[in-house]
Write an enzyme that holds these catalytic residues in place. Structure first.
Site, PDB file in Angstrom:
ATOM      1  N   LYS A  22       0.839  -1.212   0.000  1.00 17.49           N
ATOM      2  CA  LYS A  22       0.000   0.000   0.000  1.00 17.49           C
ATOM      3  C   LYS A  22       0.869   1.256   0.000  1.00 17.49           C
ATOM      4  O   LYS A  22       0.653   2.169  -0.793  1.00 17.49           O
ATOM      5  CB  LYS A  22      -0.898   0.002   1.245  1.00 17.49           C
ATOM      6  CG  LYS A  22      -1.571   1.348   1.514  1.00 17.49           C
ATOM      7  CD  LYS A  22      -2.467   1.314   2.722  1.00 17.49           C
ATOM      8  CE  LYS A  22      -1.808   1.566   4.055  1.00 17.49           C
ATOM      9  NZ  LYS A  22      -1.486   2.968   4.349  1.00 17.49           N
ATOM     10  N   ASN A  23       1.849   1.283   0.903  1.00 14.56           N
ATOM     11  CA  ASN A  23       2.597   2.529   1.088  1.00 14.56           C
ATOM     12  C   ASN A  23       3.656   2.779   0.010  1.00 14.56           C
ATOM     13  O   ASN A  23       4.312   3.813   0.016  1.00 14.56           O
ATOM     14  CB  ASN A  23       3.220   2.577   2.490  1.00 14.56           C
ATOM     15  CG  ASN A  23       2.140   2.779   3.550  1.00 14.56           C
ATOM     16  OD1 ASN A  23       1.002   3.112   3.222  1.00 14.56           O
ATOM     17  ND2 ASN A  23       2.499   2.579   4.808  1.00 14.56           N
ATOM     18  N   CYS A 117      -5.587  12.700  12.910  1.00 12.54           N
ATOM     19  CA  CYS A 117      -6.228  11.401  12.693  1.00 12.54           C
ATOM     20  C   CYS A 117      -6.059  10.573  13.955  1.00 12.54           C
ATOM     21  O   CYS A 117      -5.403  10.997  14.900  1.00 12.54           O
ATOM     22  CB  CYS A 117      -5.667  10.695  11.471  1.00 12.54           C
ATOM     23  SG  CYS A 117      -4.113   9.895  11.721  1.00 12.54           S
ATOM     24  N   ARG A 122      -0.042  14.375  13.293  1.00 11.15           N
ATOM     25  CA  ARG A 122       0.537  14.191  11.956  1.00 11.15           C
ATOM     26  C   ARG A 122       0.572  15.470  11.125  1.00 11.15           C
ATOM     27  O   ARG A 122      -0.080  15.570  10.085  1.00 11.15           O
ATOM     28  CB  ARG A 122      -0.200  13.062  11.215  1.00 11.15           C
ATOM     29  CG  ARG A 122      -0.182  11.769  11.993  1.00 11.15           C
ATOM     30  CD  ARG A 122      -0.869  10.652  11.271  1.00 11.15           C
ATOM     31  NE  ARG A 122      -0.091  10.118  10.174  1.00 11.15           N
ATOM     32  CZ  ARG A 122      -0.534   9.160   9.362  1.00 11.15           C
ATOM     33  NH1 ARG A 122      -1.730   8.669   9.524  1.00 11.15           N
ATOM     34  NH2 ARG A 122       0.222   8.708   8.395  1.00 11.15           N
ATOM     35  N   ASP A 309       4.220   0.539  12.062  1.00  8.28           N
ATOM     36  CA  ASP A 309       3.060  -0.117  11.446  1.00  8.28           C
ATOM     37  C   ASP A 309       2.932  -1.588  11.844  1.00  8.28           C
ATOM     38  O   ASP A 309       1.962  -2.244  11.469  1.00  8.28           O
ATOM     39  CB  ASP A 309       3.127  -0.001   9.905  1.00  8.28           C
ATOM     40  CG  ASP A 309       2.907   1.432   9.441  1.00  8.28           C
ATOM     41  OD1 ASP A 309       2.434   2.258  10.245  1.00  8.28           O
ATOM     42  OD2 ASP A 309       3.208   1.723   8.264  1.00  8.28           O
ATOM     43  N   ARG A 401      -8.936  -0.653   4.117  1.00 11.67           N
ATOM     44  CA  ARG A 401      -8.087   0.397   3.544  1.00 11.67           C
ATOM     45  C   ARG A 401      -6.725  -0.155   3.161  1.00 11.67           C
ATOM     46  O   ARG A 401      -6.110   0.313   2.209  1.00 11.67           O
ATOM     47  CB  ARG A 401      -7.876   1.531   4.565  1.00 11.67           C
ATOM     48  CG  ARG A 401      -9.122   2.308   4.866  1.00 11.67           C
ATOM     49  CD  ARG A 401      -8.795   3.449   5.768  1.00 11.67           C
ATOM     50  NE  ARG A 401      -7.705   4.238   5.198  1.00 11.67           N
ATOM     51  CZ  ARG A 401      -7.111   5.239   5.796  1.00 11.67           C
ATOM     52  NH1 ARG A 401      -7.476   5.584   7.004  1.00 11.67           N
ATOM     53  NH2 ARG A 401      -6.162   5.902   5.214  1.00 11.67           N
TER      54      ARG A 401
HETATM   55  N1  EPU Z   1       5.861  14.702  11.106  1.00  9.44           N
HETATM   56  C1  EPU Z   1       5.855  16.049  11.398  1.00  9.44           C
HETATM   57  N2  EPU Z   1       5.805  16.942  10.355  1.00  9.44           N
HETATM   58  C2  EPU Z   1       5.731  16.555   9.056  1.00  9.44           C
HETATM   59  C3  EPU Z   1       5.745  15.184   8.768  1.00  9.44           C
HETATM   60  C4  EPU Z   1       5.813  14.275   9.815  1.00  9.44           C
HETATM   61  O1  EPU Z   1       5.906  16.434  12.569  1.00  9.44           O
HETATM   62  O2  EPU Z   1       5.674  17.421   8.180  1.00  9.44           O
HETATM   63  C5  EPU Z   1       5.962  13.709  12.187  1.00  9.44           C
HETATM   64  C6  EPU Z   1       4.712  12.843  12.312  1.00  9.44           C
HETATM   65  O3  EPU Z   1       3.705  13.468  13.069  1.00  9.44           O
HETATM   66  C7  EPU Z   1       5.267  11.600  12.949  1.00  9.44           C
HETATM   67  C8  EPU Z   1       6.663  11.476  12.326  1.00  9.44           C
HETATM   68  O4  EPU Z   1       6.984  12.787  11.849  1.00  9.44           O
HETATM   69  O5  EPU Z   1       5.378  11.788  14.320  1.00  9.44           O
HETATM   70  C9  EPU Z   1       6.795  10.497  11.192  1.00  9.44           C
HETATM   71  O6  EPU Z   1       5.711  10.646  10.296  1.00  9.44           O
HETATM   72  P1  EPU Z   1       5.819  10.360   8.743  1.00  9.44           P
HETATM   73  O7  EPU Z   1       5.694  11.641   8.014  1.00  9.44           O
HETATM   74  O8  EPU Z   1       6.999   9.519   8.465  1.00  9.44           O
HETATM   75  O9  EPU Z   1       4.483   9.508   8.493  1.00  9.44           O
HETATM   76  P2  EPU Z   1       3.650   9.547   7.175  1.00  9.44           P
HETATM   77  O10 EPU Z   1       4.541   9.769   6.030  1.00  9.44           O
HETATM   78  O11 EPU Z   1       2.463  10.424   7.344  1.00  9.44           O
HETATM   79  C10 EPU Z   1       3.903   7.005   6.557  1.00  9.44           C
HETATM   80  C11 EPU Z   1       2.986   5.843   6.326  1.00  9.44           C
HETATM   81  C12 EPU Z   1       2.364   5.426   7.648  1.00  9.44           C
HETATM   82  C13 EPU Z   1       3.499   5.051   8.614  1.00  9.44           C
HETATM   83  C14 EPU Z   1       4.480   6.220   8.751  1.00  9.44           C
HETATM   84  C15 EPU Z   1       5.686   5.892   9.602  1.00  9.44           C
HETATM   85  C16 EPU Z   1       2.245   6.167   4.063  1.00  9.44           C
HETATM   86  C17 EPU Z   1       1.139   6.514   3.125  1.00  9.44           C
HETATM   87  N3  EPU Z   1       1.962   6.222   5.373  1.00  9.44           N
HETATM   88  O12 EPU Z   1       3.093   8.038   7.105  1.00  9.44           O
HETATM   89  O13 EPU Z   1       1.567   4.280   7.382  1.00  9.44           O
HETATM   90  O14 EPU Z   1       2.975   4.720   9.866  1.00  9.44           O
HETATM   91  O15 EPU Z   1       4.939   6.634   7.458  1.00  9.44           O
HETATM   92  O16 EPU Z   1       6.375   4.818   9.081  1.00  9.44           O
HETATM   93  O17 EPU Z   1       3.332   5.822   3.631  1.00  9.44           O
HETATM   94  C18 EPU Z   1      -0.123   2.707   7.830  1.00  9.44           C
HETATM   95  O18 EPU Z   1       0.169   2.161   6.745  1.00  9.44           O
HETATM   96  O19 EPU Z   1      -0.880   2.181   8.671  1.00  9.44           O
HETATM   97  C19 EPU Z   1       0.445   4.014   8.135  1.00  9.44           C
HETATM   98  C20 EPU Z   1      -0.066   4.816   9.061  1.00  9.44           C
END
Ligand code: EPU
Length: 421
Positions: A22-23, A117, A122, A309, A401
């Site tokens: 998915k990711n 969420c 996030r 995850d 999802r």
């Molecule tokens: N963060 C910030 N500011 C930003 C971006 C991130 O503070 O601009 C913080 C987040 O709040 C969090 C940390 O940085 O505390 C890491 O978040 P990240 O941005 O890496 O998460 P994401 O990109 O929103 C992806 C996956 C998630 C997975 C996370 C961590 C996708 C579509 N989603 O989310 O997947 O948990 O990386 O590995 O790739 C899932 O599949 O169940 C899922 C939630």
């Protein structure tokens, strides 16, 4: 709303084919926005999040066609509406991944702010800061990110934390920017490497994906490509945890053992027997039991650390371990919502701050529980498979999802699972 009814107590046994990740699929679908030539994705999983992304892209004017169950052809010859509306973004945060590509290709984008969420706040400040550094003018108003620029220019960007979608968004934008973009403290997840492989096949110049320093040399245009989406490491880990927790044995086919290394390491350490081999379709991972398995201590961390995850699924596994396990969540501030539901099934879990202390060995008994997010749902499925009697899991749309045909795959492994519509 669909519910899942599981009659527990049966060990999972047999083989399961792992779907595309998915990711990886979500950012790779967005890469279609970067070129006016067709992009073909093979092994693209059939999931609600993928459907949502396909709807979003087609509303923008991208032609989207599923030519075979797992093959999607995207045609971004013309982008009519560089807009990601609230109605779709609120159901899937990954919609933010359209921002970088739209800005790079169309010079403008309007993407709804995702909002909080279930698993945490996030924020997306890192995405916005980086694109602004590349010359985008960004206005946050009326719940939308309105961004515009002439051609983006390469920049030297340091993320405050390794963000997965942040790294992907900016990496995609940088492929068409003028000059060189350097990403420091980039996320290193395998899905980033898979996306970089696709972008490279489209003509992008990227070095260092999978490391914390990524260098992207912008090009004038990208062309079409055909790419196979990598196997889903989290689906793989979920099936391994389910087989281990039910004291079964399982063979995963068409998976990727290297991407799952941090999870396999913990599973081996606690006494599960894991063997990796490969054939022309990819890796195979066989898990079997030598009897009981030990309690463990894990702390989630960005890759190559233990993936957040898989945290909820490992908590279900800890319920049947010998002794007391501790699980600390460091990525998201409220990703322990499954605890209360696991306790409803009879688990003994105490939470102190971001650490859960699980006393293994308590028997579970079926009850009605509620899924709160995708991976929490997976942990409830595992617990239900272990429990005596019938468990009903409400709000199963969370599971849909991110897991393809979960109940069909579980049934083929001998589980008694029924979807109630
Ligand atoms: N963060 C910030 N500011 C930003 C971006 C991130 O503070 O601009 C913080 C987040 O709040 C969090 C940390 O940085 O505390 C890491 O978040 P990240 O941005 O890496 O998460 P994401 O990109 O929103 C992806 C996956 C998630 C997975 C996370 C961590 C996708 C579509 N989603 O989310 O997947 O948990 O990386 O590995 O790739 C899932 O599949 O169940 C899922 C939630």
């Amino acid at each position: 709303m669909d519910r899942l009814q599981i009659c527990g107590g049966k060990p999972l046994k047999g083989e399961v084919f792992i779907s595309g990740a998915k990711n990886a699929a979500l950012p790779e679908l967005c890469a279609a926005l970067l070129t006016d030539e067709p992009l073909v994705l093979d092994n693209c999983p059939k999931l609600n999040d993928v459907n949502t992304m396909e709807t979003l892209l087609s509303q923008m004017g991208v032609g989207v066609e599923r030519n075979a169950p797992h093959r999607v052809t995207l045609d971004g010859a013309s982008i009519a509406w560089p807009l990601a509306p609230y109605e779709l973004v609120k159901t899937m945060r990954a919609s933010i991944l359209t921002l970088g590509p739209l800005l790079a290709r169309c010079g403008r984008a309007r993407v709804s702010m995702p909002g909080g969420c279930a698993i945490g706040l996030r924020p997306i400040d890192q995405h916005i800061k980086a694109l602004a550094q590349m010359g985008a003018e960004i206005d946050l108003k009326h719940g939308y990110i309105a961004a515009q620029s002439q051609r983006l220019t390469g920049a030297d960007i340091t993320f405050n934390m390794p963000t997965v979608t942040g790294t992907e968004n900016v990496m995609m934008a940088a492929t068409l920017a003028k000059g060189v973009t350097t990403l420091h403290n980039a996320a290193r997840e395998p899905e980033i490497v898979d996306l970089a492989n696709l972008l490279t096949a489209m003509g992008a110049r990227i070095q260092g994906a999978g490391e914390s320093l990524i260098v992207i040399e912008g090009v004038e245009r990208l062309h079409g490509a055909t790419h196979r989406v990598m196997p889903d490491r989290i689906e793989s880990g979920t099936f391994l945890a389910a087989a281990a927790a039910t004291r079964g044995s399982i063979i995963l086919r068409r998976t990727d053992a290297k991407a799952l290394a941090p999870v396999l390491e913990v599973m081996r350490k606690i006494g599960l027997d894991i063997k990796v081999s490969n054939d022309d379709q990819g890796d195979q991972i066989a898990l079997s039991h030598r009897g009981n398995y030990d309690a463990f201590h894990l702390v989630t961390a960005p890759h190559p650390g233990f993936p957040t995850d898989m945290q909820a699924q490992m908590m279900a596994l800890a319920i049947a371990a010998d002794g007391i396990s501790t699980i600390t969540e460091t990525i998201f501030e409220s990703r322990m919502m499954h605890v209360q539901e696991l306790v409803r099934l009879g688990a003994s879990i105490e939470v102190d701050g971001n650490t859960a202390r699980v006393t293994g060995g308590t028997p579970l008994s079926g009850a009605t529980v509620m899924a709160t997010d995708l991976r929490a749902s997976a942990s409830l499925v595992i617990a239900a498979l272990m429990a005596e009697g019938v468990t009903t899991i409400d709000r199963i749309y969370h599971l849909d999802r991110g897991y393809e045909a979960m109940e069909a795959k579980l049934s083929a492994l001998g589980a008694e699972v029924l979807r109630i519509e």
